[in-house]
Design a protein around this motif. Structure first.
Motif, PDB file in Angstrom:
ATOM      1  N   GLY A 198      22.495 -63.644  31.535  1.00 59.50           N
ATOM      2  CA  GLY A 198      21.768 -64.766  30.959  1.00 59.50           C
ATOM      3  C   GLY A 198      22.708 -65.894  30.549  1.00 59.50           C
ATOM      4  O   GLY A 198      22.399 -67.068  30.746  1.00 59.50           O
ATOM      5  N   LEU A 199      23.863 -65.527  29.996  1.00 56.05           N
ATOM      6  CA  LEU A 199      24.849 -66.543  29.620  1.00 56.05           C
ATOM      7  C   LEU A 199      25.266 -67.349  30.856  1.00 56.05           C
ATOM      8  O   LEU A 199      25.335 -68.584  30.808  1.00 56.05           O
ATOM      9  CB  LEU A 199      26.072 -65.875  28.985  1.00 56.05           C
ATOM     10  CG  LEU A 199      27.172 -66.806  28.494  1.00 56.05           C
ATOM     11  CD1 LEU A 199      26.668 -67.694  27.375  1.00 56.05           C
ATOM     12  CD2 LEU A 199      28.390 -66.020  28.032  1.00 56.05           C
ATOM     13  N   GLY A 200      25.510 -66.648  31.945  1.00 54.76           N
ATOM     14  CA  GLY A 200      25.863 -67.334  33.197  1.00 54.76           C
ATOM     15  C   GLY A 200      24.749 -68.264  33.660  1.00 54.76           C
ATOM     16  O   GLY A 200      24.992 -69.411  34.033  1.00 54.76           O
ATOM     17  N   GLY A 201      23.511 -67.771  33.591  1.00 46.89           N
ATOM     18  CA  GLY A 201      22.361 -68.555  34.040  1.00 46.89           C
ATOM     19  C   GLY A 201      22.117 -69.780  33.176  1.00 46.89           C
ATOM     20  O   GLY A 201      21.886 -70.884  33.687  1.00 46.89           O
ATOM     21  N   GLY A 202      22.162 -69.588  31.846  1.00 49.25           N
ATOM     22  CA  GLY A 202      21.936 -70.699  30.926  1.00 49.25           C
ATOM     23  C   GLY A 202      22.979 -71.788  31.104  1.00 49.25           C
ATOM     24  O   GLY A 202      22.682 -72.985  31.138  1.00 49.25           O
ATOM     25  N   LEU A 203      24.232 -71.340  31.257  1.00 49.12           N
ATOM     26  CA  LEU A 203      25.328 -72.285  31.441  1.00 49.12           C
ATOM     27  C   LEU A 203      25.151 -73.063  32.744  1.00 49.12           C
ATOM     28  O   LEU A 203      25.399 -74.267  32.815  1.00 49.12           O
ATOM     29  CB  LEU A 203      26.656 -71.511  31.464  1.00 49.12           C
ATOM     30  CG  LEU A 203      27.925 -72.333  31.284  1.00 49.12           C
ATOM     31  CD1 LEU A 203      27.885 -73.097  29.974  1.00 49.12           C
ATOM     32  CD2 LEU A 203      29.150 -71.432  31.333  1.00 49.12           C
ATOM     33  N   LYS A 204      24.671 -72.341  33.767  1.00 47.56           N
ATOM     34  CA  LYS A 204      24.439 -72.990  35.062  1.00 47.56           C
ATOM     35  C   LYS A 204      23.393 -74.104  34.923  1.00 47.56           C
ATOM     36  O   LYS A 204      23.527 -75.175  35.533  1.00 47.56           O
ATOM     37  CB  LYS A 204      23.987 -71.930  36.067  1.00 47.56           C
ATOM     38  CG  LYS A 204      23.901 -72.420  37.499  1.00 47.56           C
ATOM     39  CD  LYS A 204      22.486 -72.460  37.985  1.00 47.56           C
ATOM     40  CE  LYS A 204      22.356 -73.252  39.263  1.00 47.56           C
ATOM     41  NZ  LYS A 204      20.975 -73.579  39.573  1.00 47.56           N
ATOM     42  N   ALA A 205      22.358 -73.860  34.099  1.00 49.44           N
ATOM     43  CA  ALA A 205      21.318 -74.866  33.895  1.00 49.44           C
ATOM     44  C   ALA A 205      21.915 -76.130  33.276  1.00 49.44           C
ATOM     45  O   ALA A 205      21.535 -77.248  33.627  1.00 49.44           O
ATOM     46  CB  ALA A 205      20.209 -74.302  33.011  1.00 49.44           C
ATOM     47  N   LEU A 206      22.866 -75.946  32.343  1.00 49.61           N
ATOM     48  CA  LEU A 206      23.474 -77.102  31.679  1.00 49.61           C
ATOM     49  C   LEU A 206      24.461 -77.827  32.592  1.00 49.61           C
ATOM     50  O   LEU A 206      24.546 -79.044  32.591  1.00 49.61           O
ATOM     51  CB  LEU A 206      24.190 -76.659  30.393  1.00 49.61           C
ATOM     52  CG  LEU A 206      23.299 -76.163  29.260  1.00 49.61           C
ATOM     53  CD1 LEU A 206      24.143 -75.641  28.116  1.00 49.61           C
ATOM     54  CD2 LEU A 206      22.375 -77.273  28.776  1.00 49.61           C
ATOM     55  N   VAL A 207      25.206 -77.039  33.375  1.00 48.94           N
ATOM     56  CA  VAL A 207      26.247 -77.629  34.217  1.00 48.94           C
ATOM     57  C   VAL A 207      25.647 -78.395  35.387  1.00 48.94           C
ATOM     58  O   VAL A 207      25.955 -79.564  35.616  1.00 48.94           O
ATOM     59  CB  VAL A 207      27.211 -76.545  34.739  1.00 48.94           C
ATOM     60  CG1 VAL A 207      28.112 -77.100  35.833  1.00 48.94           C
ATOM     61  CG2 VAL A 207      28.056 -76.000  33.602  1.00 48.94           C
ATOM     62  N   LEU A 208      24.753 -77.731  36.143  1.00 46.64           N
ATOM     63  CA  LEU A 208      24.196 -78.370  37.337  1.00 46.64           C
ATOM     64  C   LEU A 208      22.938 -79.171  37.020  1.00 46.64           C
ATOM     65  O   LEU A 208      22.413 -79.886  37.867  1.00 46.64           O
ATOM     66  CB  LEU A 208      23.908 -77.322  38.413  1.00 46.64           C
ATOM     67  CG  LEU A 208      25.126 -76.559  38.924  1.00 46.64           C
ATOM     68  CD1 LEU A 208      24.747 -75.616  40.057  1.00 46.64           C
ATOM     69  CD2 LEU A 208      26.215 -77.519  39.405  1.00 46.64           C
TER      70      LEU A 208
END
Lengths: 359, 294
Positions: free
Chosen positions: A244-254
């Motif tokens: 989830g941390l990876g996914g959430g961060l991906k939402a913010l980055v991309l």
């Protein structure tokens, strides 16, 4: 007993290996210190890489490195292959994106909300999945993830349907520091290091040792009074949170979340990354994520050939390089050390499996 | 909506569709179960082999002018031989490794096949015409049953029952069952177990290819048609358990029917109902309905 014969440590080494013959090959560098050194090298490389490489590309690698680490924790130390981690990655990505965009949450709060959502879903799915092990576990997690995928498809008012969530605001960290350029990059790097450190902490803890004991010999662990299902459920939930941390961060980055983030192919990718990097090793997922994201990025003009290539990498890793890049590096390093200390009796094969895997 | 308020033709149409889907689930889960029994791997390439069958059917017609009936014989042979080669070259070396490696390997094989067809034919679906002899349908009062669907239903059930008889009643089936229980002992009796393993995998692949031929005129032929189906088939296998062949077929048909009925009563849930049933079965009876308690 060292000077009597060199055969003795060899035999011990071989029985230790023989017991786990055929099992998932969990690799690691020879010692804790070496694994950490490799990691420091990687961290420094990532700190200076944006000077020469497109930063968003690097940040995408970091998001997937966290994602792959979560799969690695489960597969390398729990012996559990999840084919449905995209569910947690996607759920957190949608949650973070939705809350940042529509509720105006600051990025860290949106991210925490995403991770909590994944943890909760992980706790529920974990309770179902650990009822079966091995191959069934993989099939069940796959089916559960497909369930989440259909939910995402059928609730376009939340997920944006085919369009997905677009132009998600990055906002300002704690409402103060705008997450742009360098600040965002540092934020990503810190979270990635945190994730890897967390995995390290988990696998070196007594909990991690019990987990590997269960992986290697479930019945023996059961006889010793440990409850395998409880341990597997806990590590599954932790792993879901990390995904989830990876996914959430991906939402913010991309700044975009689409159905591909909950799709089956997104479950296979972190597995491939872990396999390429080296199952069970600390820096393996980071290396694997770099390789696979680079392939997708630089070969994207070739369309579906990327799928073919990924399939071939899967086949090659399983047949010839079960221990991945880190395993290869370790083997080379061991060779060199053997060459240097040929007269001595520091044969690294005499070590117990647990020692080898601690990193 | 109430089931009984529905006009009979619609209800029957849905039930027919449910049985039809169910028969595809049955053929694929049978192949999976037989391969799993002997090789101890979950064949992730099963969906790709099914897709391969559908594509070969279309290619035979397009490039060689060989129609449906020819394809029905040629395709399973080609798919079976391809399967045997794959088993010999790629899967056999993994015999002693953890089962999960077999899963990852077959997943890689599936990606290669699927990606290859995507490169060659794109992701869009290609239509395939229903064979002349089976066009049209039967009318019973208000109910219309398309001939081709009836044909698929009868043929697939015949194949499933045939396979069941072959495994339960023939010598080869007895070897297969014995080798599933204890391969070392069987090889001591002079039976070539590696060959038996190859043949079994080839048989599973041939069955998937055969299902692909039958699917070509109904579902559109496209590279991802196998993946989507395979995930449902996995859920079917988990629900039924891999212990009994008859059980697997019954489970597949019943789940197909339930799925179709859900489409009438509550369409939103149709795509997830099988997964929901899987979750419930896992909570109540983790080994599956017909599974042996391990």
């Amino acid at each position: 007993m060292s000077h009597v014969s060199t055969a003795q440590p060899d035999t011990i080494g071989m029985t230790a290996e023989g017991e786990r013959e055929g099992a998932i090959v969990a690799v690691a560098s020879n010692t804790n210190r070496r694994a950490l050194m490799l990691l420091v090298v990687l961290a420094v490389a990532f700190a200076f890489a944006p000077l020469v490489i497109y930063p968003v590309f690097l940040m995408k690698i970091m998001c997937f490195a966290i994602f792959a680490s979560s799969v690695n924790l489960l597969l390398g130390h729990g012996g559990l292959l999840s084919f449905g981690h995209t569910a947690f990655f996607g759920l957190a990505a949608y949650s973070t994106g939705y809350l940042a965009k529509n509720a105006g949450l600051t990025p860290e709060l949106a991210l925490i909300a995403g991770v909590v959502a994944s943890l909760m879903l992980g706790a529920v799915f974990g309770a179902i999945a650990v009822r079966r092990s091995g191959i069934y576990f993989a099939m069940i997690t796959l089916a559960l993830a497909q369930f989440v995928y259909f939910m995402a498809v059928q609730n376009p008012q939340v997920t944006g349907g085919e369009d997905g969530l677009q132009s998600i605001p990055r906002g300002a960290l704690f409402g103060v520091i705008p997450l742009n350029g360098t600040a965002l990059y540092v934020f990503c790097l810190v979270l990635t290091l945190f994730a890897v450190a967390l995995v390290h902490r988990i696998v070196t803890s007594p909990f991690g040792h019990v987990l590997r004991a269960i992986r290697d010999n479930r019945d023996r662990a059961l006889t010793l009074g440990y409850k395998p299902e409880r341990y597997q459920w806990i590590v599954y939930t932790l792993s879901a949170g990390l995904a989830g941390l990876g996914g959430g961060l991906k939402a913010l980055v991309l700044q975009v979340v689409t159905l591909t983030d909950v799709h089956l192919t997104n479950s296979a990718e972190p597995i491939l990354m872990t396999l390429v990097g080296g199952i069970g090793s600390l820096s393996g997922p980071v290396i694997g994520a770099s390789v696979i994201v680079a392939i997708q990025y630089y070969l994207s003009p070739f369309g579906a050939w990327v799928t073919v290539l990924q399939g071939l990498i899967f086949i090659a890793c399983v047949l010839a390089f079960k221990s991945g890049v880190v395993g290869l590096l370790t083997a080379i390093e061991t060779r060199i050390r053997q060459f240097r200390t040929r007269q001595g009796d520091k044969n690294p094969r005499g070590r117990t499996t647990d020692e080898q895997e601690r990193s | 909506m109430d089931l009984f308020d529905l006009p009979l033709p619609i209800l029957f149409g849905q039930l027919m569709l449910g049985l039809l889907n169910g028969s595809f689930y049955a053929m694929l889960s049978l192949g999976l179960a037989v391969i799993f029994g002997l090789l101890n791997i979950v064949n992730f390439a099963h969906g790709a082999q099914y897709m391969l069958g559908a594509f070969l059917t279309w290619m035979l017609l397009t490039y060689l002018g060989i129609g449906f009936w020819g394809a029905l014989i040629i395709v399973p042979i080609v798919a079976g031989l391809t399967g045997m080669v794959i088993e010999r070259v790629l899967i056999a070396p993994l015999a002693d490794a953890d089962h999960l490696y077999g899963l990852l390997l077959t997943f890689g094989i599936a990606l290669v096949i699927q990606g290859g067809f995507q490169v060659a034919y794109g992701a869009a679906g290609i239509p395939y015409r229903i064979p002349e002899a089976l066009a049209g349908g039967q009318r019973f009062g208000a109910i219309f049953l398309p001939n081709y669907r009836l044909f698929v239903l009868v043929v697939s059930l015949t194949v499933c029952i045939g396979l069941w008889l072959a495994i339960e009643k023939t010598n080869l089936g007895a070897y297969l069952r014995a080798a599933t229980e204890n391969p070392e002992l069987v090889s001591v009796f002079g039976i070539n177990v590696p060959l038996l393993v190859s043949v079994t995998y080839g048989l599973g692949a041939a069955l998937a290819g055969f299902a692909g031929v039958l699917a070509a005129p109904i579902y559109s032929v496209n590279p991802t048609m196998g993946v989507e189906l395979l995930i449902i088939v996995f859920a079917v296998v988990v629900v039924g358990g891999m212990g009994s062949i008859a059980g697997a077929v019954v489970t597949a048909l019943v789940l197909g029917l339930i799925e179709a009925l859900t489409k009438i009563v509550y369409p939103e849930a149709a795509s997830i109902v099988i997964f929901v049933i899987m979750i419930i079965v896992l909570m109540v009876r983790p080994t599956g309905i017909f599974g042996r308690t391990a």
